[in-house]
Design a protein around this motif. Structure first.
Motif, PDB file in Angstrom:
ATOM      1  N   UNK A 235      77.738 -25.954 -17.768  1.00 25.61           N
ATOM      2  CA  UNK A 235      76.429 -25.791 -17.098  1.00 25.61           C
ATOM      3  C   UNK A 235      75.176 -26.492 -17.942  1.00 25.61           C
ATOM      4  N   UNK A 236      74.155 -26.878 -17.151  1.00 28.73           N
ATOM      5  CA  UNK A 236      73.153 -27.466 -17.929  1.00 28.73           C
ATOM      6  C   UNK A 236      71.799 -26.745 -17.212  1.00 28.73           C
ATOM      7  N   UNK A 237      70.714 -26.594 -18.040  1.00 28.39           N
ATOM      8  CA  UNK A 237      69.638 -26.119 -17.527  1.00 28.39           C
ATOM      9  C   UNK A 237      68.662 -27.354 -16.984  1.00 28.39           C
ATOM     10  N   UNK A 238      68.635 -27.193 -15.630  1.00 22.21           N
ATOM     11  CA  UNK A 238      67.749 -28.056 -14.718  1.00 22.21           C
ATOM     12  C   UNK A 238      66.327 -27.669 -14.358  1.00 22.21           C
ATOM     13  N   UNK A 239      65.870 -26.673 -15.119  1.00 25.47           N
ATOM     14  CA  UNK A 239      64.743 -26.138 -14.510  1.00 25.47           C
ATOM     15  C   UNK A 239      63.552 -26.877 -14.711  1.00 25.47           C
ATOM     16  N   UNK A 240      63.586 -27.838 -15.628  1.00 27.94           N
ATOM     17  CA  UNK A 240      62.236 -28.620 -15.831  1.00 27.94           C
ATOM     18  C   UNK A 240      62.282 -29.830 -14.774  1.00 27.94           C
TER      19      UNK A 240
ATOM     20  N   UNK B 267      77.019 -38.878 -20.175  1.00 26.28           N
ATOM     21  CA  UNK B 267      77.222 -37.403 -20.244  1.00 26.28           C
ATOM     22  C   UNK B 267      76.329 -36.736 -21.180  1.00 26.28           C
ATOM     23  N   UNK B 268      76.970 -35.670 -21.828  1.00 23.91           N
ATOM     24  CA  UNK B 268      76.229 -34.842 -22.665  1.00 23.91           C
ATOM     25  C   UNK B 268      75.014 -34.021 -22.174  1.00 23.91           C
ATOM     26  N   UNK B 269      73.873 -34.111 -22.779  1.00 28.11           N
ATOM     27  CA  UNK B 269      72.579 -33.342 -22.215  1.00 28.11           C
ATOM     28  C   UNK B 269      71.840 -33.954 -21.507  1.00 28.11           C
ATOM     29  N   UNK B 270      72.314 -35.408 -20.812  1.00 26.35           N
ATOM     30  CA  UNK B 270      71.492 -36.240 -20.227  1.00 26.35           C
ATOM     31  C   UNK B 270      70.669 -35.673 -18.616  1.00 26.35           C
ATOM     32  N   UNK B 271      71.519 -34.749 -18.191  1.00 27.88           N
ATOM     33  CA  UNK B 271      70.820 -34.059 -17.030  1.00 27.88           C
ATOM     34  C   UNK B 271      69.789 -33.241 -17.486  1.00 27.88           C
ATOM     35  N   UNK B 272      69.782 -32.371 -18.442  1.00 28.03           N
ATOM     36  CA  UNK B 272      68.807 -31.533 -18.772  1.00 28.03           C
ATOM     37  C   UNK B 272      67.573 -32.263 -19.409  1.00 28.03           C
TER      38      UNK B 272
END
Length: 338
Positions: free
Chosen positions: A244-249, A218-223
Motif C-alpha cells: 500500500x502507498x499513501x496517496x493523500x498528497x 514501481x517503488x514509491x512512484x505513486x506516492x
C-alpha cells in the motif's frame, strides 16, 4: 508444430521444455498465423515465476507478441487471407501463447503489419506499444504542449513511451542512468535525469512540474508523483504494486490515477502502425535469439545471462521462431481455408 512449453514455475533454467503439439485449427472468425517472431516481456517473467499461477495451468505455452503470416482462416474470417503479413498482441491468459510455430487468434485482434517494419521489430513492439498507447492516449489523454515524465525511459516500455509522447506533441522528461542519456535523448526525450545519483523530484520541479507521469518502475512512484504534478495531473502505472502507498498528497493537486493491465485490440495497433509509417516510432531491439533459447532470453531480461554476468542489453529481446530468411509458405505451412 514445435513449441517451447512452460513445464514448471520458478527459475528460467529448468522452466521450459521443447515439445511437439498438434497445429491448431482456426475456428469461426479466427485466423491461423505462422509465427515468424515473438518477444519476451516482464509479463512473461512473472508468468514463468508463478506470479499468476492461478490463471496458468501447467504445462502451458506462454507468450503474447506475434509478427507472422496468415496461413489459414476459419469460417467467417474474411478480413485476412493466406499470405497476409500481420502483427498482434495475443489475449493474456487465454489459450495457447506465442512460444510456438503457429498460433490461432480472433481476427478482430489482428492488424496488417506495417510494410517498413521487419517481423523481428514488429514482434518487439506489439505488447509494449499497445501498453503505451493505452496508457498515454486512452487513459492519460496526453495533449500537445503538455509535459510528460516517463520513468525508466531506457526500458522496453519506456523507450516506446518516449517516442509516442513526443509524437503526440508533448515535452518529454525521463529518468534513466547516465550511461543511457544519449540513448533516450536520441529517442526524443527533451530532458534525461539520472535517478541513480540523486532525487529526481527537485530536478523535475525545476522544470515546472509535469502534466502526466508514466510509471514503469514501481517503488514509491505513486506516492511521490504528486510532488511533481501540475494541478489536475494524471498518473498512469503499468506496474504491479503489492505494498500500500499513501496517496493523500494526490488530493492537493487533484490528481487522477490510472492502473493499466494491457488489453489487445486492432485499433491500437493500427494507430501505432501509422506512427511507424511516419517515422515517429521504432522499436529498439537489443538481442535476437532463436525459440530454442527462450530460457536464455528470460535470463537476459532478468538482468544477465547465466554464468556470464552480463548487464541486460538495451532494447527488447526478440525471439525468431521461424528462420527469418525462409519463405513464409511451403509444405510445412500450406494455406488452410475454413
Amino acid at each position: 508444430m514445435h513449441v517451447m512449453e512452460l513445464v514448471r514455475f520458478g527459475g528460467a533454467d529448468a522452466a521450459f521444455a521443447a515439445r511437439e503439439l498438434p497445429r491448431p485449427t482456426p475456428g469461426p472468425g479466427q485466423v491461423l498465423v505462422r509465427v515468424m517472431a515473438t518477444s519476451v516481456n516482464p509479463l512473461d517473467l512473472q508468468t514463468r515465476r508463478g506470479d499468476y499461477r492461478d490463471q496458468v495451468a501447467l504445462p502451458a505455452v506462454i507468450g503474447n507478441d506475434v509478427s507472422g503470416v496468415v496461413v489459414g482462416t476459419g469460417p467467417g474470417a474474411d478480413d485476412f487471407q493466406p499470405g497476409d503479413e500481420v502483427w498482434y498482441l495475443a489475449p493474456v491468459f487465454a489459450g495457447q501463447g506465442t512460444y510456438a510455430e503457429f498460433h490461432v487468434v480472433d481476427q478482430t485482434l489482428v492488424a496488417r503489419k506495417p510494410a517498413s517494419l521487419p517481423h523481428i521489430e514488429a514482434a518487439g513492439l506489439a505488447l509494449v506499444g499497445v501498453t503505451v498507447w493505452e496508457a498515454l492516449v486512452e487513459r492519460a489523454g496526453v495533449r500537445a504542449g503538455e509535459r510528460v515524465l516517463v520513468h525508466g525511459g531506457a526500458g522496453g516500455v519506456g523507450s516506446v513511451a518516449v517516442q509516442v509522447a513526443r509524437a503526440l506533441g508533448a515535452e518529454v522528461v525521463t529518468t534513466a542512468r547516465a550511461r543511457d542519456h544519449e540513448f533516450v535523448t536520441g529517442l526524443g526525450a527533451d530532458t534525461a535525469i539520472d535517478f541513480s545519483t540523486g532525487d529526481y523530484v527537485p530536478q523535475v520541479r525545476a522544470l515546472g512540474g509535469v502534466d502526466v507521469v508514466l510509471d514503469t518502475v514501481g517503488g514509491d512512484t505513486l506516492t511521490r508523483s504528486p510532488e511533481v504534478l501540475a494541478d489536475r495531473g494524471r498518473v498512469v502505472s503499468i506496474v504491479d504494486i503489492p505494498e500500500p502507498q499513501n496517496l493523500l498528497a494526490a488530493w492537493g493537486v487533484n490528481a487522477t490515477y490510472h492502473f493499466v493491465f494491457v488489453s489487445p485490440g486492432r485499433a491500437k495497433l493500427e494507430a501505432l502502425g501509422r506512427l511507424v509509417d511516419r517515422g515517429e516510432l521504432r522499436p529498439v531491439i537489443g538481442t535476437v535469439l532463436p525459440l530454442a533459447d527462450i530460457a536464455q532470453a528470460h535470463a537476459l531480461l532478468e538482468g544477465g545471462s547465466a554464468g556470464e554476468g552480463r548487464r541486460r542489453p538495451s532494447g527488447k529481446i526478440a525471439v525468431a521462431v521461424h528462420p527469418l530468411g525462409e519463405p513464409p509458405h511451403g509444405t510445412a505451412s500450406s494455406p488452410q481455408k475454413g
